[in-house]
Design a protein around this motif. Structure first.
Motif, PDB file in Angstrom:
ATOM      1  N   PHE A  64      -4.440  10.405   0.102  1.00  0.00           N
ATOM      2  CA  PHE A  64      -4.733   9.848  -1.220  1.00  0.00           C
ATOM      3  C   PHE A  64      -3.817   8.659  -1.387  1.00  0.00           C
ATOM      4  O   PHE A  64      -2.900   8.446  -0.587  1.00  0.00           O
ATOM      5  CB  PHE A  64      -4.501  10.906  -2.316  1.00  0.00           C
ATOM      6  N   ALA A  65      -4.045   7.862  -2.426  1.00  0.00           N
ATOM      7  CA  ALA A  65      -3.185   6.698  -2.671  1.00  0.00           C
ATOM      8  C   ALA A  65      -2.085   7.059  -3.658  1.00  0.00           C
ATOM      9  O   ALA A  65      -2.271   7.917  -4.528  1.00  0.00           O
ATOM     10  CB  ALA A  65      -4.017   5.541  -3.210  1.00  0.00           C
TER      11      ALA A  65
ATOM     12  N   ALA B 199      -3.692  11.597 -10.318  1.00  0.00           N
ATOM     13  CA  ALA B 199      -2.769  12.673 -10.704  1.00  0.00           C
ATOM     14  C   ALA B 199      -1.403  12.542 -10.051  1.00  0.00           C
ATOM     15  O   ALA B 199      -0.449  13.191 -10.462  1.00  0.00           O
ATOM     16  CB  ALA B 199      -3.384  14.025 -10.348  1.00  0.00           C
ATOM     17  N   LYS B 200      -1.301  11.696  -9.011  1.00  0.00           N
ATOM     18  CA  LYS B 200      -0.047  11.519  -8.282  1.00  0.00           C
ATOM     19  C   LYS B 200       0.508  10.103  -8.425  1.00  0.00           C
ATOM     20  O   LYS B 200       1.470   9.749  -7.728  1.00  0.00           O
ATOM     21  CB  LYS B 200      -0.269  11.870  -6.812  1.00  0.00           C
TER      22      LYS B 200
ATOM     23  N   LYS C 203       0.857  -1.193   0.000  1.00  0.00           N
ATOM     24  CA  LYS C 203       0.000   0.000   0.000  1.00  0.00           C
ATOM     25  C   LYS C 203       0.887   1.236   0.000  1.00  0.00           C
ATOM     26  O   LYS C 203       1.942   1.242   0.630  1.00  0.00           O
ATOM     27  CB  LYS C 203      -0.878   0.068   1.273  1.00  0.00           C
ATOM     28  N   GLY C 204       0.423   2.267  -0.676  1.00  0.00           N
ATOM     29  CA  GLY C 204       1.132   3.545  -0.624  1.00  0.00           C
ATOM     30  C   GLY C 204       0.113   4.667  -0.504  1.00  0.00           C
ATOM     31  O   GLY C 204      -0.897   4.683  -1.221  1.00  0.00           O
ATOM     32  N   TYR C 205       0.366   5.579   0.435  1.00  0.00           N
ATOM     33  CA  TYR C 205      -0.508   6.743   0.598  1.00  0.00           C
ATOM     34  C   TYR C 205       0.344   8.008   0.618  1.00  0.00           C
ATOM     35  O   TYR C 205       1.545   7.968   0.887  1.00  0.00           O
ATOM     36  CB  TYR C 205      -1.285   6.675   1.918  1.00  0.00           C
ATOM     37  N   GLY C 206      -0.296   9.120   0.349  1.00  0.00           N
ATOM     38  CA  GLY C 206       0.342  10.415   0.530  1.00  0.00           C
ATOM     39  C   GLY C 206      -0.576  11.288   1.352  1.00  0.00           C
ATOM     40  O   GLY C 206      -1.801  11.124   1.327  1.00  0.00           O
ATOM     41  N   VAL C 207       0.032  12.224   2.100  1.00  0.00           N
ATOM     42  CA  VAL C 207      -0.733  13.138   2.940  1.00  0.00           C
ATOM     43  C   VAL C 207      -0.760  14.495   2.255  1.00  0.00           C
ATOM     44  O   VAL C 207       0.281  15.021   1.856  1.00  0.00           O
ATOM     45  CB  VAL C 207      -0.084  13.284   4.331  1.00  0.00           C
TER      46      VAL C 207
ATOM     47  N   CYS D 196       3.921   3.786  -9.616  1.00  0.00           N
ATOM     48  CA  CYS D 196       4.581   5.110  -9.624  1.00  0.00           C
ATOM     49  C   CYS D 196       5.949   5.075  -8.947  1.00  0.00           C
ATOM     50  O   CYS D 196       6.746   5.994  -9.115  1.00  0.00           O
ATOM     51  CB  CYS D 196       3.695   6.188  -9.006  1.00  0.00           C
ATOM     52  N   VAL D 197       6.228   4.019  -8.198  1.00  0.00           N
ATOM     53  CA  VAL D 197       7.480   3.956  -7.430  1.00  0.00           C
ATOM     54  C   VAL D 197       8.666   3.795  -8.378  1.00  0.00           C
ATOM     55  O   VAL D 197       8.653   2.949  -9.271  1.00  0.00           O
ATOM     56  CB  VAL D 197       7.446   2.788  -6.431  1.00  0.00           C
ATOM     57  N   CYS D 198       9.672   4.638  -8.203  1.00  0.00           N
ATOM     58  CA  CYS D 198      10.917   4.479  -8.950  1.00  0.00           C
ATOM     59  C   CYS D 198      12.076   4.842  -8.036  1.00  0.00           C
ATOM     60  O   CYS D 198      11.881   5.197  -6.877  1.00  0.00           O
ATOM     61  CB  CYS D 198      10.903   5.279 -10.246  1.00  0.00           C
ATOM     62  N   GLY D 199      13.289   4.698  -8.540  1.00  0.00           N
ATOM     63  CA  GLY D 199      14.479   4.800  -7.711  1.00  0.00           C
ATOM     64  C   GLY D 199      15.021   6.209  -7.579  1.00  0.00           C
ATOM     65  O   GLY D 199      14.537   7.157  -8.211  1.00  0.00           O
ATOM     66  N   PRO D 200      16.053   6.373  -6.752  1.00  0.00           N
ATOM     67  CA  PRO D 200      16.573   7.695  -6.393  1.00  0.00           C
ATOM     68  C   PRO D 200      17.319   8.405  -7.522  1.00  0.00           C
ATOM     69  O   PRO D 200      17.566   9.613  -7.405  1.00  0.00           O
ATOM     70  CB  PRO D 200      17.518   7.394  -5.226  1.00  0.00           C
ATOM     71  N   PHE D 201      17.680   7.688  -8.571  1.00  0.00           N
ATOM     72  CA  PHE D 201      18.394   8.324  -9.684  1.00  0.00           C
ATOM     73  C   PHE D 201      17.696   8.058 -11.014  1.00  0.00           C
ATOM     74  O   PHE D 201      18.268   8.260 -12.083  1.00  0.00           O
ATOM     75  CB  PHE D 201      19.860   7.851  -9.702  1.00  0.00           C
ATOM     76  N   ASP D 202      16.462   7.581 -10.936  1.00  0.00           N
ATOM     77  CA  ASP D 202      15.685   7.283 -12.151  1.00  0.00           C
ATOM     78  C   ASP D 202      15.096   8.551 -12.750  1.00  0.00           C
ATOM     79  O   ASP D 202      14.942   9.569 -12.072  1.00  0.00           O
ATOM     80  CB  ASP D 202      14.546   6.300 -11.817  1.00  0.00           C
ATOM     81  N   GLU D 203      14.732   8.454 -14.017  1.00  0.00           N
ATOM     82  CA  GLU D 203      14.078   9.572 -14.696  1.00  0.00           C
ATOM     83  C   GLU D 203      12.640   9.738 -14.210  1.00  0.00           C
ATOM     84  O   GLU D 203      11.935   8.752 -13.989  1.00  0.00           O
ATOM     85  CB  GLU D 203      14.049   9.321 -16.215  1.00  0.00           C
ATOM     86  N   ILE D 204      12.226  10.997 -14.071  1.00  0.00           N
ATOM     87  CA  ILE D 204      10.807  11.334 -13.909  1.00  0.00           C
ATOM     88  C   ILE D 204      10.294  11.606 -15.320  1.00  0.00           C
ATOM     89  O   ILE D 204      10.814  12.494 -16.013  1.00  0.00           O
ATOM     90  CB  ILE D 204      10.635  12.583 -13.022  1.00  0.00           C
TER      91      ILE D 204
END
Ligand code: ZN
Length: 281
Positions: free
Chosen positions: A100-101, A175-176, A74-78, A106-114
């Motif tokens: 929101f979820a 959207a996120k 599970k992933g949420y954002g505040v 959507c999860v990617c790594g610390p040096f990956d492209e957005i």
């Protein structure tokens, strides 16, 4: 402990060296980075870290790091969790958290492209502390909240503002949650590594310009408050993640959205720094 996903393999970082968990444990622990966010494995990981001779292991190549929790159940954002961000967005102070979820894709790594989908012009950055659950959690209290967490990491909560606020209904989750809209890393850091896990300096820059600078002691709902509120009616599991909200200075308030060629840097003192280039396609 500093834990990492190095080229898809669970890794303990000691003195800048990368200790491969599966190799060091002779297969007792899996190479799957998801073992890192399960507190049931933390005693074994600590024993490996204590008994390893760091010099025997290769130097860590940060460029090969992936998301420390690549498949959160599970992933949420505040939303609106720093006063300054609530003020800049022209909204009332929340009296309870708004969630929101953020979905696994959507999860990617610390040096990956957005990756900005072609033609979208209101893509925004949000520098955030991400907390990672480490054991089954239901109805936590303020006092035991941190004991449910495997650790913390840096996060970006990338958002398509056009879609998020598209009338007549707002639409945060979609959207996120576009692919690559949830960079995390570079390390999963256990709370005992941090002088005060409830007071962490965050900094977010875009192409070298400091956009966000704050401390998690300014959170409206701090980490224990979020864990208590979230686990009232929902059971959390090892590997569940929560983006805890962003401080002021987002692009929407500045009229400065992300575009191809930008580099988003996200740093939290005691955890590390992510560097995500922005592309459009
Ligand atoms: Zn956010």
């Amino acid at each position: 402990m500093r834990l990492a996903n190095l080229s898809g393999r669970a890794t303990i970082v000691v003195d800048g060296r990368a200790i491969d968990v599966a190799t060091a444990s002779a297969g007792a622990l899996s190479s799957d980075p998801m073992v890192l966010s399960d507190l049931a494995n933390h005693d074994a990981l600590r024993n490996l870290a204590a008994s390893a001779v760091a010099a025997d292991w290769p130097e860590l190549d940060e460029a090969q790091l992936g998301a420390p929790v690549p498949r959160p159940p599970k992933g949420y954002g505040v939303g609106l969790n720093y006063k300054q961000h609530a003020i800049e967005s022209g909204r009332d102070m929340p009296t309870e958290p708004h969630l929101f979820a953020k979905t696994e894709n959507c999860v990617c790594g610390p040096f990956d492209e957005i990756v900005i989908p072609q033609g979208l012009t209101e893509i925004d950055y949000e520098t955030e502390l991400v907390i990672v659950f480490g054991r089954t959690c239901k109805q936590a209290t303020r006092e035991n909240a941190w004991s449910f967490l495997a650790g913390v990491t840096c996060g970006q909560d990338i958002s398509d503002r056009g879609e998020q606020f598209r009338p007549p209904l707002k639409q945060f989750t979609i959207a996120k949650s576009y692919d690559t809209f949830g960079p995390t890393g570079p390390y999963l850091v256990t709370a005992d590594e941090l002088a005060d896990p409830d007071a962490l300096e965050l900094k977010g820059t875009v192409s070298g310009e400091v956009m966000q600078e704050a401390n998690t002691n300014d959170l409206i709902f701090d980490v224990p408050a979020l864990v208590v509120w979230l686990s009232r009616y929902i059971t959390f599991q090892p590997g569940d993640v929560v983006w805890t909200g962003t401080p002021g200075g987002v692009g929407e308030a500045r009229g400065r959205f992300l575009r191809a060629g930008d580099v988003v840097e996200t740093e939290i003192a005691g955890i590390g720094r992510m560097r995500n280039p922005v592309v459009e396609r």
